[in-house]
Design a protein around this motif. Structure first.
Motif, short mmCIF file in Angstrom:
data_model
loop_
_atom_site.label_atom_id
_atom_site.label_comp_id
_atom_site.label_asym_id
_atom_site.label_seq_id
_atom_site.Cartn_x
_atom_site.Cartn_y
_atom_site.Cartn_z
N GLU A 1 9.49 4.69 -3.57
CA GLU A 1 8.90 3.36 -3.38
C GLU A 1 9.86 2.51 -2.57
O GLU A 1 11.08 2.68 -2.61
CB GLU A 1 8.62 2.69 -4.74
CG GLU A 1 7.77 1.45 -4.63
CD GLU A 1 7.16 1.06 -5.97
OE1 GLU A 1 6.58 -0.03 -6.03
OE2 GLU A 1 7.26 1.82 -6.94
N LEU B 1 -2.63 5.83 -7.80
CA LEU B 1 -1.98 6.85 -6.97
C LEU B 1 -1.43 7.95 -7.87
O LEU B 1 -0.72 7.68 -8.84
CB LEU B 1 -0.84 6.21 -6.18
CG LEU B 1 -0.03 7.13 -5.26
CD1 LEU B 1 -0.92 7.72 -4.18
CD2 LEU B 1 1.12 6.35 -4.63
N ASP C 1 -6.46 0.93 -6.24
CA ASP C 1 -6.73 2.25 -6.80
C ASP C 1 -5.48 2.77 -7.50
O ASP C 1 -4.42 2.13 -7.51
CB ASP C 1 -7.15 3.21 -5.69
CG ASP C 1 -8.48 2.79 -5.06
OD1 ASP C 1 -9.30 2.15 -5.76
OD2 ASP C 1 -8.69 3.09 -3.87
N GLU D 1 0.99 11.24 -7.79
CA GLU D 1 2.04 11.83 -6.97
C GLU D 1 2.71 12.98 -7.73
O GLU D 1 2.74 13.00 -8.97
CB GLU D 1 3.12 10.81 -6.62
CG GLU D 1 2.68 9.76 -5.63
CD GLU D 1 3.81 8.81 -5.27
OE1 GLU D 1 3.68 8.10 -4.25
OE2 GLU D 1 4.84 8.78 -6.01
N THR E 1 -4.66 8.84 -3.58
CA THR E 1 -5.25 7.80 -4.42
C THR E 1 -6.53 8.33 -5.05
O THR E 1 -7.26 9.15 -4.44
CB THR E 1 -5.57 6.54 -3.60
OG1 THR E 1 -6.41 6.90 -2.49
CG2 THR E 1 -4.30 5.90 -3.09
N GLU F 1 -1.75 1.66 -7.07
CA GLU F 1 -1.48 1.72 -5.64
C GLU F 1 -0.78 0.46 -5.15
O GLU F 1 0.06 0.52 -4.25
CB GLU F 1 -2.81 1.90 -4.89
CG GLU F 1 -2.66 2.03 -3.38
CD GLU F 1 -3.99 2.06 -2.68
OE1 GLU F 1 -4.10 2.74 -1.65
OE2 GLU F 1 -4.93 1.39 -3.15
N GLU G 1 0.87 -1.19 0.00
CA GLU G 1 0.00 0.00 0.00
C GLU G 1 0.90 1.23 0.00
O GLU G 1 1.37 1.68 1.04
CB GLU G 1 -0.92 0.00 1.22
CG GLU G 1 -1.94 -1.14 1.22
CD GLU G 1 -2.95 -0.97 2.34
OE1 GLU G 1 -3.34 0.17 2.63
OE2 GLU G 1 -3.34 -2.00 2.92
N LYS G 2 1.12 1.78 -1.17
CA LYS G 2 2.11 2.86 -1.32
C LYS G 2 1.77 4.10 -0.49
O LYS G 2 2.67 4.72 0.11
CB LYS G 2 2.29 3.19 -2.79
CG LYS G 2 2.94 2.05 -3.57
CD LYS G 2 3.04 2.35 -5.05
CE LYS G 2 3.81 1.24 -5.77
NZ LYS G 2 3.21 -0.08 -5.61
N PRO G 3 0.49 4.52 -0.40
CA PRO G 3 0.20 5.67 0.47
C PRO G 3 0.56 5.40 1.93
O PRO G 3 1.07 6.30 2.62
CB PRO G 3 -1.31 5.86 0.29
CG PRO G 3 -1.62 5.25 -1.04
CD PRO G 3 -0.71 4.09 -1.16
#
Length: 832
Positions: free
Chosen positions: A395, A243, A241, A245, A187, A210, A167-169
């Motif tokens: 990341e 993302l 979802d 950025e 997202t 995401e 989950e990158k966020p």
């Protein structure tokens, strides 16, 4: 196949095989070399091969080394097709066949990340076993010391850390909390929302899934609404979802952190081609993909470039399509992300990373609790602190690919498998457990059980295999004949096992070899006729050569336990890399005496006791009267079993006091050693249950029972049909001196023999005055045998299926089979 020109063959120099071809050679020999050459074309570094006749005209055994079995089988099949096509001058598309083999090899071979760790482990002499035929799940180590890897993910990798990184966020939030620079972003779930967030953040922006990986769906440097909307359609195809950025200017760097330390770094450049003013983008990509380093997937140093929707979006950003003809020298990007999995390239920069950037990457791995982490960082110059140039970590990868560090397109390769193995097994950490391998003709199962009992007495978790089953801490987990390599591997895979005691049968060695690379102690009990005429083994010397494989597998710091009273076994000492411990029934054995004179070790019987000796030093271990299962030493075959087990435990370093305790508490009954000369009582009869299917075992029973002629003896016997007639006859005739009457029965597995063929063969050995009767199977045989006896008689059951025989006897007694009787006891007390 140019590789054939390097084959030395029997000539002993490069080009030797080609010379043999010119002189003329046979098809099996050609197939052997072509198979090896094909495997080399597939990327497998193998070179050993042999072609040998079987004695039957035109029939050969062809043996070739391999790294992966199924691709090697297909290579052999292809070698035959190709060679026969050449012989008969038929058309054959060799190039297509080789390409097909390469694709198959890519499916089966370990990926570069897994291979790097596996190679590093093997250099440390850590056991390696692949757990899936085509995947990357691998076990390192044996038993209680095992670890597992799946590519660069290890059994020490935190599952929670993996979840966070997916989950990158959430990853960005965790890193931001400790002051690590990460890009702003949110997202979104629609193209409209993506454009709205892009305007809030300010162009240019990045869009990515995401929960994506390997750079799939990542679109960078998006500077218009049209580009953002097109990028959303690409990213939304992946899980989760999308993302959005803030775009960060700079180069793409991957920093690899292992066990809290940065060990490698690489700059990654996106997939791209250089125009020549003549060819289209599509033609340039096709030419680039012809580079032999580029293949599909991740098994080669570079991945083929795809002209997919993501590539078309990037081309559109440059005002190009796949049919455009770039100017000479023009760089055309095919991806905005720099992942190798999408066709990118890598340059090693490990020695250029600024210390503060390395510390930031190490902190990111630490705060996420990752033992192996790939930190993706964007900045203009990796030699300067990221904080000074507006860079950021974009990341964190929980299972980073190692390919860019192992095989960079330019720069110094880094053997990053080494630090990963060191994190799993620090220097000096154990990866192996003691393996005691037991082979021979007779006594294997009893010795195996006795050695296991010795280590269980020492409160160690023992994994044991034998012809009755597979056992963990005394509990049978698999039933049946488990004296082969697959059962051995099952024990070594068990995470609780501290010591493995493995029976090793002839058949398993011939079919598949051993289930381990080397053992701590190898035991050979004896060599006598058994299974001759099968698998190319026709003589005792050849049988000994098969059994000797166990001794050849003894480690340099291990020991071979050999029977000095058996010449074929004693001479196996020459094949042992470790020390040799002989055992013998007495101290006067010449081989034993010579061995001790040279400072060697031995176990033998002296003055009514089992003694150990090293050089001139002797130690009286235990009196035979305390070793009850040998009947005070009267049962010679059991005495030899006790000596072999004692030597093995002593060689492995077990405390002598524990060896004595085990010897004095072991019982040759149906509980501790079912079917191994179990002496039982049943309705006033003495019942002897034994698994003696060869002449050596039958002679041992005869030697024991002829000492007591006070009982009338009825034997229930069925012999396996997979033996030669002469071996079956010899085994049966060995029983004649002590048996008064027979019940001859067939076995369920007759090995292609006719119904009742073996019982009739046995009956032909009897004189007219010896009574006998036939039975169809073991159960009927035992029932008839019991009916033919009276109280005070002896019933000898040569069991085929021991559990079934015990069940029949229990049913006859209508209670549990129990108390052991000694052979000298004239009256049975009944089964209890």
């Amino acid at each position: 196949m140019p590789g054939l020109h390097t084959h030395e063959c029997s000539v002993g120099k490069p080009g030797g095989f080609v010379e043999r071809l010119r002189r003329g050679t046979y098809l099996a020999h050609i197939a052997e070399h072509v198979t090896l050459a094909l495997q080399n074309e597939m990327g497998f570094n193998v070179g050993y091969g042999r072609a040998r006749g079987t004695g039957e005209t035109g029939v050969y055994n062809v043996i070739v080394a391999y790294e992966e079995e199924e691709p090697a089988r297909e290579a052999f099949k292809t070698a035959l097709e190709l060679t026969l096509a050449a012989m008969f001058d038929e058309p054959y598309d060799a190039a297509a066949a080789i390409e097909r083999l390469r694709d198959l090899a890519d499916e089966y071979r370990l990926g570069p990340s897994t291979r790097a760790i596996v190679d590093a482990a093997r250099r440390r002499n850590i056991p390696v076993r692949r757990l899936t035929p085509t995947g990357s799940l691998v076990q390192l180590g044996y038993g209680i010391h095992q670890k597992r890897i799946l590519a660069s993910q290890t059994s020490d990798t935190s599952a929670l850390a993996v979840e966070i990184c997916q989950e990158k966020p959430l990853t960005n939030r965790v890193l931001r909390n400790v002051g690590i620079c990460v890009p702003e972003g949110r997202t979104v779930r629609s193209a409209d929302e993506a454009w709205e967030v892009a305007r809030e953040l300010g162009l240019p922006v990045i869009l990515k899934p995401e929960a994506g990986n390997q750079g799939n769906g990542v679109m960078v440097n998006l500077r218009s609404e049209a580009e953002v909307r097109a990028a959303y359609e690409v990213a939304r195809q992946y899980r989760g979802d999308v993302l959005v950025e803030r775009h960060i200017e700079g180069d793409d760097y991957r920093l690899l952190v292992v066990n809290g330390r940065m060990v490698a770094a690489a700059r990654r450049d996106p997939a791209q081609v250089i125009g020549d003013g003549r060819r289209t983008v599509a033609a340039l990509v096709e030419a680039a993909n012809r580079d032999p380093r580029r293949r599909t997937g991740h098994c080669s140093s570079l991945t083929r470039i795809k002209l997919d929707e993501a590539a078309r979006v990037v081309l559109a950003q440059q005002g190009l399509t796949v049919e455009s003809i770039p100017e000479a020298g023009q760089t055309v990007k095919l991806r905005q992300n720099c992942n190798l999995s999408t066709g990118g390239t890598a340059t090693d920069v490990t020695d250029e990373v600024h210390p503060s950037n390395a510390r930031m990457a190490e902190l990111a791995a630490q705060v996420l609790n990752l033992d192996v982490a790939g930190i993706d960082l964007l900045c203009k110059d990796i030699r300067r602190p990221v904080m000074e140039q507006g860079g950021a970590i974009v990341e964190v990868n929980a299972a980073p690919g190692l390919r860019m560090h192992l095989q960079p397109t330019s720069g110094l390769p880094r053997d990053v498998g080494v630090p990963i193995v060191e994190s799993l097994y620090p220097p000096g950490a154990p990866s192996r457990i003691p393996i005691i391998a037991v082979t021979g003709t007779n006594g294997k199962t009893t010795v195996t059980r006795l050695v296991a009992h010795m280590f269980e007495t020492a409160r160690q978790c023992v994994g044991m295999t034998n012809t009755d089953g597979t056992y963990i801490r005394g509990e049978r987990i698999l039933e049946g004949d488990c004296a082969g390599p697959k059962s051995a591997q099952a024990v070594l895979l068990h995470p609780r096992v501290e010591v493995a005691v493995l029976e090793v049968a002839r058949g398993g060695i011939l079919r598949e070899g051993l289930g381990f690379d080397w053992c701590s102690v190898g035991i050979v009990t004896n060599i006598s006729p058994d299974h001759l005429g099968m698998g190319g083994v026709n003589t005792l010397e050849q049988l000994a050569r098969v059994k000797q494989v166990v001794i050849e597998s003894v480690a340099k710091d291990g020991a071979a336990v050999l029977n000095a009273d058996d010449p074929l076994v004693a001479e196996m000492a020459a094949a042992c890399r470790g020390q040799v411990v002989y055992f013998a029934r007495g101290p006067d054995n010449g081989i034993l005496q010579s061995h001790l004179a040279q400072g060697g070790r031995a176990v033998f019987v002296e003055d009514g006791a089992i003694s150990t000796a090293e050089g001139s030093r002797r130690h009286r271990l235990v009196k035979l009267e305390r070793v009850t299962f040998t009947a005070g030493g009267a049962l010679r075959f059991q005495l030899e079993n006790a000596l072999a087990a004692t030597a093995a435990a002593w060689a492995q370093g077990l405390n002598p006091a524990l060896i004595v305790r085990a010897l004095s508490t072991f019982r040759s009954d149906h509980r501790m050693a079912p079917g191994r000369f179990n002496v039982l009582g049943l309705a006033g009869r003495q019942v002897i249950l034994d698994y003696g299917h060869n002449v050596g075992a039958m002679r041992a029973i005869a030697e024991t029972l002829t000492q007591d002629g006070s009982r009338r003896t009825v034997m229930v016997i069925g012999l396996p049909g997979d033996r030669r007639d002469e071996d079956l006859v010899a085994t049966f005739k060995a029983s004649l001196p002590f048996v008064d009457e027979y019940v001859l029965h067939d076995l369920k597995d007759r090995s292609d023999r006719a119904v009742m063929e073996v019982p009739r063969l046995m009956s032909g050995c009897l004189t007219d005055d010896t009574p006998y009767t036939f039975a169809m199977d073991q159960r009927e045989g035992i029932l008839r045998g019991f009916q033919r006896t009276q109280p005070g008689d002896r019933l000898v059951v040569i069991a085929d299926i021991v559990n079934e025989a015990l069940a029949v006897l229990e049913a006859l007694a209508d209670v549990k089979v129990g108390e052991e009787e000694t052979c000298e006891d004239p009256v049975s007390r009944g089964l209890e």
